[in-house]
Structures are given as structure tokens and as C-alpha cells.
Design a protein around this motif. Structure first.
Motif, PDB file in Angstrom:
ATOM      1  N   LYS A  78       0.850  -1.203   0.000  1.00  0.00           N
ATOM      2  CA  LYS A  78       0.000   0.000   0.000  1.00  0.00           C
ATOM      3  C   LYS A  78       0.880   1.246   0.000  1.00  0.00           C
ATOM      4  N   PRO A  79       0.671   2.144  -0.958  1.00  0.00           N
ATOM      5  CA  PRO A  79       1.535   3.326  -1.051  1.00  0.00           C
ATOM      6  C   PRO A  79       1.533   4.166   0.228  1.00  0.00           C
ATOM      7  N   LEU A  80       2.688   4.654   0.592  1.00  0.00           N
ATOM      8  CA  LEU A  80       2.822   5.558   1.738  1.00  0.00           C
ATOM      9  C   LEU A  80       4.038   6.449   1.518  1.00  0.00           C
ATOM     10  N   MET A  81       4.301   7.294   2.502  1.00  0.00           N
ATOM     11  CA  MET A  81       5.475   8.159   2.453  1.00  0.00           C
ATOM     12  C   MET A  81       6.711   7.350   2.855  1.00  0.00           C
ATOM     13  N   GLY A 105       2.590   5.129  -6.769  1.00  0.00           N
ATOM     14  CA  GLY A 105       1.836   5.982  -5.847  1.00  0.00           C
ATOM     15  C   GLY A 105       2.520   6.260  -4.515  1.00  0.00           C
ATOM     16  N   TYR A 106       3.766   5.812  -4.348  1.00  0.00           N
ATOM     17  CA  TYR A 106       4.514   6.114  -3.114  1.00  0.00           C
ATOM     18  C   TYR A 106       5.067   7.530  -3.195  1.00  0.00           C
ATOM     19  N   ARG A 107       5.345   8.112  -2.021  1.00  0.00           N
ATOM     20  CA  ARG A 107       5.971   9.438  -1.987  1.00  0.00           C
ATOM     21  C   ARG A 107       7.281   9.350  -1.197  1.00  0.00           C
ATOM     22  N   PHE A 108       8.133  10.355  -1.398  1.00  0.00           N
ATOM     23  CA  PHE A 108       9.482  10.287  -0.830  1.00  0.00           C
ATOM     24  C   PHE A 108       9.875  11.598  -0.152  1.00  0.00           C
ATOM     25  N   ALA A 109      10.352  11.450   1.094  1.00  0.00           N
ATOM     26  CA  ALA A 109      10.888  12.598   1.834  1.00  0.00           C
ATOM     27  C   ALA A 109      12.351  12.315   2.144  1.00  0.00           C
TER      28      ALA A 109
END
Ligand code: SAM
Ligand code: 2KA
Ligand code: SF4
Ligand code: MG
Length: 245
Positions: A78-81, A105-109
Motif C-alpha cells: 500500500k503506497p505511503l510516504m 503511488g509512493y511518496r518520498f521525503a
């Protein structure tokens, strides 16, 4: 560790989901990819197991595919940060991983001190720049820091996050904020009892960290510094010095 080839990522640990304990994303579920190796050596670093070269043998050179497989396994697909930290994660080749994750759909910090700029900074969703105040014993190279901002091309959400132990650190934070007026500033009280490099857990002096937090809130209020945000390290309040949370 085996010698990392150019496209391999030197990983100290991958863990989560947990919550982001610091700064602009505080409370948000996230998986951490913590890389091994740092060009700094802050006196109070709380992640020395990912900094000191004597831990090299515990770091693994992983391909993008291997890192990606572990991130998707931990998140159950499941996509997450995804939080990239370290050590200094800017040293590693993360361009491919970010491209691959975005496709799903994942995000990156990214958490970095701002000493090394990479062109893949422009592909990030969140860039957390954490320049180091005097108490760290490090000297900020503002040219290198500016290069990080240029590399990001203003695309990711970008913030400053500064650790404050004392009045000199506070003054440093004020000057950094004045230099980058367009960037939101997050202040966090320093943990003067960081874990020793080889500990997976260690005693912590929460009372004095909270006293420092109260002092910092008072300091910001007294100065009418109403743009600053003051936050504790939430994971430290919950789990103390435990590693991998
Ligand atoms: C371990 S560092 C890794 C990423 C990168 N090298 C950096 O410093 O931004 C992640 C964050 O933890 C903060 N940090 C490290 N040691 C700390 C301590 N003893 N107390 C409070 N924050 C700390 C750093 O300032 C940084 O914002
Ligand atoms: N929960 C949690 N939040 C964090 N925010 C920054 C961390 C780091 O070590 O980079 C960290 C960490 O290690 N754990
Ligand atoms: S820059 Fe970050 S990882 Fe490197 S020594 Fe300082 S706090 Fe630790
Ligand atoms: Mg940490």
C-alpha cells in the motif's frame, strides 16, 4: 559490506511502518530507509550506527530492486510516504528508487544536512534540510547548502529543521531562517542523551529534553518569532532511544 557499485544503495536499516517523529510530516505513517555513511560527525548524533565506518560490515549494498522489494513488503504493497535518512542519504543513488515508487503511488521525503546536492532532489516530494548548529561541532558550508536548494528546482515541499541545544544554536537558527525567509522553519530540542553507536536501546533523560523544549517555546514567544514551529521528537517521547522505530 561488499563494495557498492554506482547503482547500489548502502543501507544500514529499513524499518516501519512507524510514524515520522519529526518536523513537517510529524505523525504520518512512513517506512524509513536509513543509509550508511555520513560526511559529518555531529557530537550529538543519535544515529551513529549509520555514521561510523566501524559499522560498515553491518551495512548492505542493495540494488534499487532489493530496497524496493523491502519497502513494498513492509508497507504491504500500500503506497505511503517513504523517509530517506541516514547517515547522509544524499550520498546514495536514489533516483531510480524514487522513479519506481512514484510509478506506484509512493511518496518520498529526504532528511539531509544540506552538504551534498543531487539532481534527484528535484524528484522528491518533501526535502527536509537540517543544517547543523554550533553545538554539533560541524561548520555549515552555505554554498553547498544553496546548491541543494538549486538542485531541488523548487519542486519538493522544502523545509528547514534545526536542532537547538542552547542560546548559540538558537541564534544560528534565527540566522538560517533569515537567510531563507521563504522556507518554513521547524525547531526541535536536542537529545543530550543520544544512544551509543552500538546500542539498540539506551537510557534517555526525557525530563531535561522537555525542560529544553519549554525553554525553546519561551524563547520563540519572547522573540515574537511567530513563523517558527517548535516540535519534540515524537518517536523519542514514545520509544526513547530505541532503534528501528
Ligand atoms: C540522524 S539525522 C540523518 C539525516 C541527516 N544526516 C541529517 O542530519 O539531517 C536525522 C535528524 O535527526 C536529528 N538529530 C540527530 N541527533 C539528534 C539529537 N541528539 N537530538 C535531536 N535531533 C537529532 C538531525 O539533526 C536530523 O534532523
Ligand atoms: N519515527 C522516527 N522518526 C524520525 N524522524 C527522523 C528520524 C531519523 O533518524 O532520521 C526518525 C527516526 O529514526 N524515527
Ligand atoms: S549529519 Fe546527520 S547522520 Fe550525520 S552525524 Fe550529523 S546528525 Fe548524524
Ligand atoms: Mg533519528
Amino acid at each position: 559490506m561488499t563494495g557498492a557499485r554506482p547503482t547500489e544503495i548502502r543501507v544500514s536499516e529499513i524499518f516501519g511502518p512507524t510514524i515520522q517523529g519529526e518536523g513537517v510530516l510529524i505523525g504520518l505513517p512512513t517506512v524509513f530507509v536509513r543509509t550508511g555513511g555520513c560526511d559529518y560527525r555531529c557530537s550529538w548524533c543519535d544515529s551513529l550506527h549509520a555514521v561510523e565506518s566501524r559499522f560498515r560490515d553491518e551495512w548492505r549494498a542493495m540494488s534499487t530492486e532489493e530496497v524496493w522489494r523491502e519497502v513494498t513488503r513492509l508497507s504491504g504493497g500500500k503506497p505511503l510516504m517513504v523517509s530517506l535518512s541516514g547517515g547522509n542519504p544524499a550520498i546514495q543513488p536514489f533516483g531510480e528508487l524514487i522513479g519506481c515508487g512514484h510509478g506506484q503511488g509512493y511518496r518520498f521525503a529526504l532528511e539531509t544536512q544540506g552538504s551534498v546536492a543531487r539532481d534527484w532532489f528535484a524528484d522528491l516530494d518533501v526535502l527536509v534540510l537540517s543544517p547543523k548548529p554550533p553545538s554539533s561541532g560541524m561548520e555549515t558550508d552555505w554554498e553547498a547548502f544553496d546548491a541543494c536548494l538549486r538542485a531541488s528546482e523548487g519542486k519538493p515541499q522544502t523545509v528547514l529543521k534545526i536542532v537547538v541545544f542552547d542560546e548559540a544554536d538558537y541564534d544560528y537558527a534565527r540566522s538560517a531562517a533569515a537567510r531563507y525567509r521563504h522556507l518554513p522553519v521547524y525547531l526541535q530540542p536536542g537529545n543530550h542523551t543520544p544512544p551509543p553507536a552500538d546500542a539498540h536501546d539506551a537510557p534517555i533523560d526525557i525530563d531535561r529534553i522537555m525542560a529544553r523544549m519549554r525553554w525553546l517555546v519561551d524563547r520563540v514567544a519572547e522573540d515574537r518569532w511567530f513563523e517558527a514551529r517548535v516540535l519534540p521528537q515524537l518517536h523519542v517521547l514514545i520509544w526513547g532511544n530505541r532503534r528501528g522505530v
